[in-house]
Design a protein around this motif. Structure first.
Motif, short mmCIF file in Angstrom:
data_model
loop_
_atom_site.label_atom_id
_atom_site.label_comp_id
_atom_site.label_asym_id
_atom_site.label_seq_id
_atom_site.Cartn_x
_atom_site.Cartn_y
_atom_site.Cartn_z
N VAL A 53 0.84 -1.21 0.00
CA VAL A 53 0.00 0.00 0.00
C VAL A 53 0.87 1.25 0.00
O VAL A 53 0.61 2.21 -0.74
CB VAL A 53 -0.93 0.01 1.23
CG1 VAL A 53 -1.54 1.40 1.43
CG2 VAL A 53 -2.05 -1.01 1.05
N ASP A 61 0.16 6.38 0.25
CA ASP A 61 -0.74 5.52 -0.53
C ASP A 61 -0.28 5.34 -1.97
O ASP A 61 -1.08 4.98 -2.82
CB ASP A 61 -2.16 6.08 -0.50
CG ASP A 61 -2.24 7.50 -1.08
OD1 ASP A 61 -1.20 8.02 -1.55
OD2 ASP A 61 -3.35 8.07 -1.08
N ILE A 64 -1.12 1.70 -3.50
CA ILE A 64 -2.52 1.43 -3.80
C ILE A 64 -3.02 2.32 -4.92
O ILE A 64 -3.81 1.88 -5.77
CB ILE A 64 -3.40 1.59 -2.54
CG1 ILE A 64 -4.85 1.20 -2.82
CG2 ILE A 64 -3.34 3.00 -2.01
CD1 ILE A 64 -5.04 -0.25 -3.17
N TYR A 90 -8.93 1.56 1.74
CA TYR A 90 -8.25 0.93 0.62
C TYR A 90 -8.91 -0.40 0.24
O TYR A 90 -9.00 -0.75 -0.93
CB TYR A 90 -6.77 0.71 0.94
CG TYR A 90 -6.02 2.00 1.20
CD1 TYR A 90 -6.22 3.10 0.38
CD2 TYR A 90 -5.14 2.11 2.26
CE1 TYR A 90 -5.54 4.29 0.61
CE2 TYR A 90 -4.46 3.29 2.50
CZ TYR A 90 -4.66 4.38 1.67
OH TYR A 90 -3.99 5.55 1.90
#
Length: 215
Positions: A53, A61, A64, A90
């Motif tokens: 992630v 982030d 992701i 997420y």
């Protein structure tokens, strides 16, 4: 199966390569940031992507976001995301297109080799693989209005669906027949407003409805 790994932790990425190779899964490339992941996918056209992630430079982030961008550019690209912690938003975003081929596992799950590899294969074949700890934490907090109509057994079935288990696996886990599981899933779909004519991936949509109810 060929995969691309996006992981900046050298020890973890090396461990992933070793265990996947032992299971007959080829690692086409290991990258350490989002731009590298985008390039590697275009270059190798892997069967699945494993991505952390959080990647450099901000470790927020990037991983992701790159995975979601790749899913938009390559619809259905199987993506298995690894995270150190449970981050609900997420998990929900991964499922948002309703097409399957996604997974969200905590990094601790990697040490359970069989479970991790099973999850990866499930994702690569178009299914889902949600970490039981993610599901447990979601069940423990938030407004569950969207699933209040479900019975306790139906919630158990939906939880196992969220983990990515198929009907037979669910039946074995709950010690019920395949027919009973099929009936429970049908009730879940009906109560969540997912009719038979729904063209999307109904199992994924059911899990998404469940996750959305945890806001």
């Amino acid at each position: 199966m060929r995969v691309v790994i996006a992981e900046d932790n050298v020890l973890l990425s090396a461990g992933l390569e070793l265990l996947l190779d032992a299971k007959g899964i080829k690692v086409a490339e290991v990258v350490t940031d989002a731009p590298g992941l985008m390039r590697a996918v275009e270059e190798h056209a892997p069967d699945a992507v494993i991505a952390d992630v959080r990647l450099p430079p901000t470790f927020r982030d990037e991983g992701i976001r790159a995975a979601l961008t790749l899913r938009q550019a390559h619809p259905g690209l199987p993506v298995l995301v690894l995270s150190q912690y449970v981050e609900k938003v997420y998990a929900r975003e991964l499922l948002s297109d309703g097409s399957g081929g996604v997974g969200y596992l905590l990094k601790d799950r990697v040490s359970r080799v069989s479970e991790f590899v099973d999850g990866l294969r499930r994702v690569a074949s178009g299914g889902t693989a949600m970490d039981p700890e993610v599901i447990a934490q979601l069940m423990a907090r938030g407004d569950r209005a969207a699933i209040d109509a479900l019975t306790d057994r139906e919630r158990e079935v939906l939880t196992l669906m969220a983990e990515g288990l198929g009907n037979t696996e669910i039946g074995r886990r709950l010690f019920v027949t395949d027919n009973a599981v099929h009936k429970h899933i049908g009730n879940i779909f009906a109560k969540l407003g997912l009719p038979v004519s729904e063209t999307g991936h109904r199992r994924v949509l059911a899990v998404l409805a469940y996750l959305n109810s945890q806001e």
